[in-house]
Design a protein around this motif. Structure first.
Motif, PDB file in Angstrom:
ATOM      1  N   ASN A 127      -1.574   6.389   5.810  1.00 12.59           N
ATOM      2  CA  ASN A 127      -1.952   5.815   4.811  1.00 12.59           C
ATOM      3  C   ASN A 127      -2.580   6.031   3.799  1.00 12.59           C
ATOM      4  OD1 ASN A 127       0.726   3.416   6.056  1.00 12.59           O
ATOM      5  ND2 ASN A 127      -0.846   3.696   7.441  1.00 12.59           N
TER       6      ASN A 127
ATOM      7  N   ASN B  52      -5.904   4.416   0.594  1.00 13.34           N
ATOM      8  CA  ASN B  52      -5.842   3.849  -0.569  1.00 13.34           C
ATOM      9  C   ASN B  52      -4.996   2.061   0.341  1.00 13.34           C
ATOM     10  OD1 ASN B  52      -7.288   4.602  -1.644  1.00 13.34           O
ATOM     11  ND2 ASN B  52      -5.464   5.399  -3.489  1.00 13.34           N
ATOM     12  N   GLY B  53      -4.508   1.743   1.348  1.00 15.28           N
ATOM     13  CA  GLY B  53      -4.177   0.151   2.113  1.00 15.28           C
ATOM     14  C   GLY B  53      -2.565   0.751   1.868  1.00 15.28           C
ATOM     15  N   GLU B  54      -1.939   1.986   1.672  1.00 12.15           N
ATOM     16  CA  GLU B  54      -0.538   1.625   1.708  1.00 12.15           C
ATOM     17  C   GLU B  54       0.022   2.671   2.140  1.00 12.15           C
ATOM     18  OE1 GLU B  54       0.605   0.042  -2.008  1.00 12.15           O
ATOM     19  OE2 GLU B  54      -0.798   0.458  -2.642  1.00 12.15           O
ATOM     20  N   THR B  55       1.221   2.691   2.753  1.00 11.52           N
ATOM     21  CA  THR B  55       1.659   4.163   3.049  1.00 11.52           C
ATOM     22  C   THR B  55       2.331   4.503   2.431  1.00 11.52           C
ATOM     23  OG1 THR B  55       2.752   2.779   4.436  1.00 11.52           O
ATOM     24  CG2 THR B  55       4.007   4.907   4.015  1.00 11.52           C
TER      25      THR B  55
ATOM     26  N   LYS C 292       5.518   3.359  -5.248  1.00 10.26           N
ATOM     27  CA  LYS C 292       4.681   2.636  -4.306  1.00 10.26           C
ATOM     28  C   LYS C 292       3.576   4.117  -4.398  1.00 10.26           C
ATOM     29  CE  LYS C 292       7.418  -0.009  -1.999  1.00 10.26           C
ATOM     30  NZ  LYS C 292       8.245  -0.478  -1.056  1.00 10.26           N
TER      31      LYS C 292
ATOM     32  N   ALA D 266      -0.156   4.587  -4.260  1.00  8.55           N
ATOM     33  CA  ALA D 266      -0.947   4.405  -2.863  1.00  8.55           C
ATOM     34  C   ALA D 266      -1.919   5.493  -3.099  1.00  8.55           C
ATOM     35  CB  ALA D 266      -0.216   4.985  -1.841  1.00  8.55           C
TER      36      ALA D 266
END
Length: 125
Positions: A19, A21-24, A63, A67
């Motif tokens: 993970n 930057n707050g994302e997967t 995504k 990310a």
């Protein structure tokens, strides 16, 4: 005992997610998709190889790039020569680093499984 129950393989099992930057950013499936994009030069061909829908593949591209905070997967629009996709240099480094994470995780769980068996051997009741 329930005869329909699937027997699970002994060992330590888990999934590794990176993970950022707050994302997967990466997991095993996304890594395989990235590597297929780079190998095949196409989002649709990579999706087909991995078994993802074209829509899911494009979602993963968006995504992953978001990310990462940069373009990990670079796409070019169709035209006279057709479109394509490949990993950026950052994308190639990221894929290589995550493969390394996966290997180190495998080694660590192997060591911990051995330690578990030394302290909690099978067959003792």
């Amino acid at each position: 005992m329930n005869e329909n129950k699937k027997t699970k393989k002994d060992g330590v099992h888990g999934k590794l997610f990176l993970n950022f930057n707050g994302e997967t950013l990466l997991c095993r499936g996304r890594l395989e998709f990235l590597e297929a994009v780079d190998e095949l030069g196409s989002i649709s061909a990579a999706a087909k190889k991995i078994g993802f829908s074209y829509r899911k593949a494009w979602s993963l591209v968006e995504k992953t790039n978001r990310a990462a905070g940069r373009n990990v997967i670079i796409t070019t629009s169709g035209g006279q020569g057709g479109g394509g996709a490949h990993l950026s240099e950052d994308g190639k480094r990221l894929a290589c680093l995550f493969r390394e994470f996966l290997e180190e995780n495998r080694k660590m769980t192997e060591i911990m499984w051995k330690k578990f068996n030394e302290h909690f051997p099978a067959g003792e009741k």
